[in-house]
Design a protein around this motif. Structure first.
Motif, PDB file in Angstrom:
ATOM      1  N   VAL A  83      33.804  -0.454  17.466  1.00 35.23           N
ATOM      2  CA  VAL A  83      32.998  -0.845  18.627  1.00 35.23           C
ATOM      3  C   VAL A  83      33.891  -1.027  19.846  1.00 35.23           C
ATOM      4  CG1 VAL A  83      31.457  -2.581  19.615  1.00 35.23           C
ATOM      5  CG2 VAL A  83      31.274  -1.997  17.190  1.00 35.23           C
ATOM      6  N   LYS A  84      33.541  -0.361  20.941  1.00 31.95           N
ATOM      7  CA  LYS A  84      34.192  -0.561  22.236  1.00 31.95           C
ATOM      8  C   LYS A  84      33.184  -1.206  23.174  1.00 31.95           C
ATOM      9  CE  LYS A  84      37.260   3.476  21.966  1.00 31.95           C
ATOM     10  NZ  LYS A  84      37.620   4.779  22.609  1.00 31.95           N
ATOM     11  N   TRP A  85      33.614  -2.253  23.851  1.00 30.75           N
ATOM     12  CA  TRP A  85      32.717  -2.977  24.758  1.00 30.75           C
ATOM     13  C   TRP A  85      32.969  -2.581  26.209  1.00 30.75           C
ATOM     14  CZ3 TRP A  85      28.619  -6.137  23.787  1.00 30.75           C
ATOM     15  CH2 TRP A  85      28.418  -6.494  22.447  1.00 30.75           C
ATOM     16  N   PHE A  86      31.876  -2.456  26.955  1.00 24.96           N
ATOM     17  CA  PHE A  86      31.929  -2.130  28.371  1.00 24.96           C
ATOM     18  C   PHE A  86      31.011  -3.088  29.122  1.00 24.96           C
ATOM     19  CE2 PHE A  86      32.749   1.697  25.989  1.00 24.96           C
ATOM     20  CZ  PHE A  86      33.757   2.369  26.690  1.00 24.96           C
ATOM     21  N   SER A  87      31.481  -3.583  30.263  1.00 28.00           N
ATOM     22  CA  SER A  87      30.620  -4.379  31.141  1.00 28.00           C
ATOM     23  C   SER A  87      29.879  -3.426  32.073  1.00 28.00           C
ATOM     24  CB  SER A  87      31.445  -5.370  31.964  1.00 28.00           C
ATOM     25  OG  SER A  87      32.030  -6.341  31.110  1.00 28.00           O
ATOM     26  N   GLY A  88      28.574  -3.523  32.099  1.00 24.98           N
ATOM     27  CA  GLY A  88      27.818  -2.617  32.962  1.00 24.98           C
ATOM     28  C   GLY A  88      26.327  -2.769  32.771  1.00 24.98           C
ATOM     29  N   TYR A  89      25.600  -2.134  33.679  1.00 26.18           N
ATOM     30  CA  TYR A  89      24.142  -2.181  33.689  1.00 26.18           C
ATOM     31  C   TYR A  89      23.568  -0.830  33.286  1.00 26.18           C
ATOM     32  CZ  TYR A  89      24.507  -6.620  36.191  1.00 26.18           C
ATOM     33  OH  TYR A  89      24.770  -7.914  36.539  1.00 26.18           O
ATOM     34  N   ALA A  90      22.336  -0.864  32.794  1.00 27.89           N
ATOM     35  CA  ALA A  90      21.676   0.363  32.345  1.00 27.89           C
ATOM     36  C   ALA A  90      21.520   1.357  33.488  1.00 27.89           C
ATOM     37  CB  ALA A  90      20.307   0.031  31.759  1.00 27.89           C
ATOM     38  N   GLU A  91      21.404   0.859  34.705  1.00 27.01           N
ATOM     39  CA  GLU A  91      21.169   1.729  35.856  1.00 27.01           C
ATOM     40  C   GLU A  91      22.453   2.404  36.365  1.00 27.01           C
ATOM     41  OE1 GLU A  91      18.224  -1.438  35.389  1.00 27.01           O
ATOM     42  OE2 GLU A  91      20.409  -1.491  35.679  1.00 27.01           O
ATOM     43  N   ASN A  92      23.591   1.990  35.830  1.00 22.21           N
ATOM     44  CA  ASN A  92      24.886   2.569  36.239  1.00 22.21           C
ATOM     45  C   ASN A  92      25.846   2.464  35.055  1.00 22.21           C
ATOM     46  OD1 ASN A  92      26.934   3.665  37.814  1.00 22.21           O
ATOM     47  ND2 ASN A  92      27.458   1.711  38.765  1.00 22.21           N
ATOM     48  N   LEU A  93      25.611   3.271  34.063  1.00 24.19           N
ATOM     49  CA  LEU A  93      26.365   3.162  32.813  1.00 24.19           C
ATOM     50  C   LEU A  93      27.828   3.574  33.005  1.00 24.19           C
ATOM     51  CD1 LEU A  93      23.693   4.652  30.380  1.00 24.19           C
ATOM     52  CD2 LEU A  93      24.324   2.235  30.632  1.00 24.19           C
ATOM     53  N   PRO A  94      28.754   2.773  32.487  1.00 18.22           N
ATOM     54  CA  PRO A  94      30.182   3.057  32.666  1.00 18.22           C
ATOM     55  C   PRO A  94      30.718   4.038  31.624  1.00 18.22           C
ATOM     56  CG  PRO A  94      29.921   0.974  31.536  1.00 18.22           C
ATOM     57  CD  PRO A  94      28.524   1.467  31.839  1.00 18.22           C
ATOM     58  N   LEU A  95      30.008   5.155  31.434  1.00 18.80           N
ATOM     59  CA  LEU A  95      30.396   6.177  30.462  1.00 18.80           C
ATOM     60  C   LEU A  95      30.335   7.549  31.118  1.00 18.80           C
ATOM     61  CD1 LEU A  95      28.409   4.994  27.283  1.00 18.80           C
ATOM     62  CD2 LEU A  95      30.831   4.616  27.769  1.00 18.80           C
ATOM     63  N   PRO A  96      31.182   8.478  30.682  1.00 23.09           N
ATOM     64  CA  PRO A  96      31.179   9.826  31.262  1.00 23.09           C
ATOM     65  C   PRO A  96      29.919  10.616  30.875  1.00 23.09           C
ATOM     66  CG  PRO A  96      33.247   9.368  30.091  1.00 23.09           C
ATOM     67  CD  PRO A  96      32.285   8.287  29.712  1.00 23.09           C
ATOM     68  N   ASP A  97      29.686  11.689  31.603  1.00 24.19           N
ATOM     69  CA  ASP A  97      28.591  12.612  31.286  1.00 24.19           C
ATOM     70  C   ASP A  97      28.767  13.173  29.879  1.00 24.19           C
ATOM     71  OD1 ASP A  97      28.012  12.170  33.927  1.00 24.19           O
ATOM     72  OD2 ASP A  97      28.288  14.248  34.577  1.00 24.19           O
ATOM     73  N   LYS A  98      27.652  13.299  29.178  1.00 24.57           N
ATOM     74  CA  LYS A  98      27.610  13.942  27.855  1.00 24.57           C
ATOM     75  C   LYS A  98      28.732  13.438  26.936  1.00 24.57           C
ATOM     76  CE  LYS A  98      25.390  18.131  29.604  1.00 24.57           C
ATOM     77  NZ  LYS A  98      24.058  17.663  29.200  1.00 24.57           N
ATOM     78  N   SER A  99      28.839  12.116  26.846  1.00 24.32           N
ATOM     79  CA  SER A  99      29.930  11.524  26.064  1.00 24.32           C
ATOM     80  C   SER A  99      29.472  10.885  24.761  1.00 24.32           C
ATOM     81  CB  SER A  99      30.656  10.474  26.908  1.00 24.32           C
ATOM     82  OG  SER A  99      29.761   9.460  27.343  1.00 24.32           O
ATOM     83  N   VAL A 100      28.141  10.829  24.522  1.00 21.75           N
ATOM     84  CA  VAL A 100      27.648  10.192  23.291  1.00 21.75           C
ATOM     85  C   VAL A 100      26.644  11.102  22.595  1.00 21.75           C
ATOM     86  CG1 VAL A 100      27.996   7.883  24.268  1.00 21.75           C
ATOM     87  CG2 VAL A 100      25.743   8.953  24.418  1.00 21.75           C
ATOM     88  N   ASP A 101      26.470  10.853  21.302  1.00 20.79           N
ATOM     89  CA  ASP A 101      25.540  11.645  20.494  1.00 20.79           C
ATOM     90  C   ASP A 101      24.133  11.061  20.485  1.00 20.79           C
ATOM     91  OD1 ASP A 101      27.523  13.547  19.480  1.00 20.79           O
ATOM     92  OD2 ASP A 101      28.355  11.814  18.422  1.00 20.79           O
ATOM     93  N   ALA A 102      24.009   9.784  20.798  1.00 24.42           N
ATOM     94  CA  ALA A 102      22.692   9.128  20.791  1.00 24.42           C
ATOM     95  C   ALA A 102      22.768   7.855  21.612  1.00 24.42           C
ATOM     96  CB  ALA A 102      22.254   8.812  19.365  1.00 24.42           C
ATOM     97  N   VAL A 103      21.591   7.373  21.989  1.00 27.07           N
ATOM     98  CA  VAL A 103      21.464   6.118  22.735  1.00 27.07           C
ATOM     99  C   VAL A 103      20.467   5.227  22.015  1.00 27.07           C
ATOM    100  CG1 VAL A 103      20.575   5.062  24.858  1.00 27.07           C
ATOM    101  CG2 VAL A 103      22.051   7.080  24.998  1.00 27.07           C
TER     102      VAL A 103
END
Length: 266
Positions: A83-103
């Motif tokens: 698990v990696k934790w990130f501080s952020g809001y759903a409206e501005n996710l701190p993740l790159p484009d196309k970086s996850v397999d599911a949400v």
């Protein structure tokens, strides 16, 4: 209308969150079934809270990017190597484009300040996988005893989008096919969200339980106190049992909770 929770309030109600919002295995198992992903897949958990469901998914072999704006909530999370934790809001996710397999996002979207932007962000960070939400539409619910004592729970929920409006918004902003799967609430849920104790009225007399439910934390204290006094009196006198006791015959109930699965057409 979206329900906006400001961070000072949410930091306050989250102080003891992990004590009463214990992940329920039936929700975990449903998530895994709906995701239908191999171990090692990367999942973004948006609004991860104290990490209850985050950790359960990690235990199943998934790699989780947990996004949560409240540091109070994050600090209660148990560390896990996947698990990696990130501080952020759903409206501005701190993740790159196309970086996850599911949400996944569990009982959180009613907290988002801009649902359209949040769904666009989910679409941005996901590759071709599935988006799984757990949410509710009070319009689909049977009006149980809880709303007689605390009518503001019903009234406030009517401000949120209907299930059909929500589905249309997700389809528009994620380019995915959307389906809703009813989640009948078991009588013994460990995750004590708003309607979870539908068969255990005494639980709502516990301030620790109410503290983990945003609808109570944000409500007028006078209205809460009125409901508590009436519920306490009715439980003591046997009036509650006489009026609502038939609910004890049920083992599960539909109170408007729905899993939403958004998938790309193959």
């Amino acid at each position: 209308m979206d329900l906006i929770i400001n961070m000072p309030i949410y930091n306050s109600i989250g102080q003891q969150y992990s004590k009463t919002r214990i992940p329920d295995i039936r929700i975990v198992n449903t998530l895994i079934d709906l995701l239908n992903l191999p171990k090692g897949s990367i999942i973004a958990d948006i609004g991860a809270g104290t990490g209850g469901y985050t950790i359960e998914l990690a235990k199943q072999g998934f790699l989780i990017n947990a996004i949560e704006p409240s540091l109070v909530m994050q600090k209660q999370a148990v560390e896990h190597p996947q698990v990696k934790w990130f501080s952020g809001y759903a409206e501005n996710l701190p993740l790159p484009d196309k970086s996850v397999d599911a949400v996944v996002s569990i009982l959180t979207i009613h907290h988002f300040s801009d649902l359209e932007k949040a769904f666009q962000e989910m679409h941005r960070i996901i590759r071709d996988g599935t988006i799984i939400l757990l949410t509710f539409d009070i319009r689909l619910a049977k009006r149980i005893w809880l709303y007689d004592y605390f009518p503001f729970l019903w009234e406030d929920s009517l401000r949120l989008l209907s299930l059909n409006e929500l589905i249309n918004l997700i389809q528009k902003n994620t380019k995915r096919r959307v389906e809703a799967i009813p989640f009948l609430l078991p009588h013994d849920l460990s995750d004590l969200f708003a309607a979870a104790a539908w068969k255990r009225p005494e639980m709502y007399l516990n301030p620790e339980v109410r503290a983990g439910i945003s609808s109570f934390a944000l409500a007028n204290p006078d209205l809460i106190e009125q409901g508590l006094q009436l519920l306490t009196a009715d439980l003591s006198s046997g009036k509650w049992e006489k009026k609502y006791g038939d609910i004890h015959n049920l083992t599960e109930i539909d109170i408007g909770y729905r899993f939403i699965r958004a998938t790309l057409d193959n």
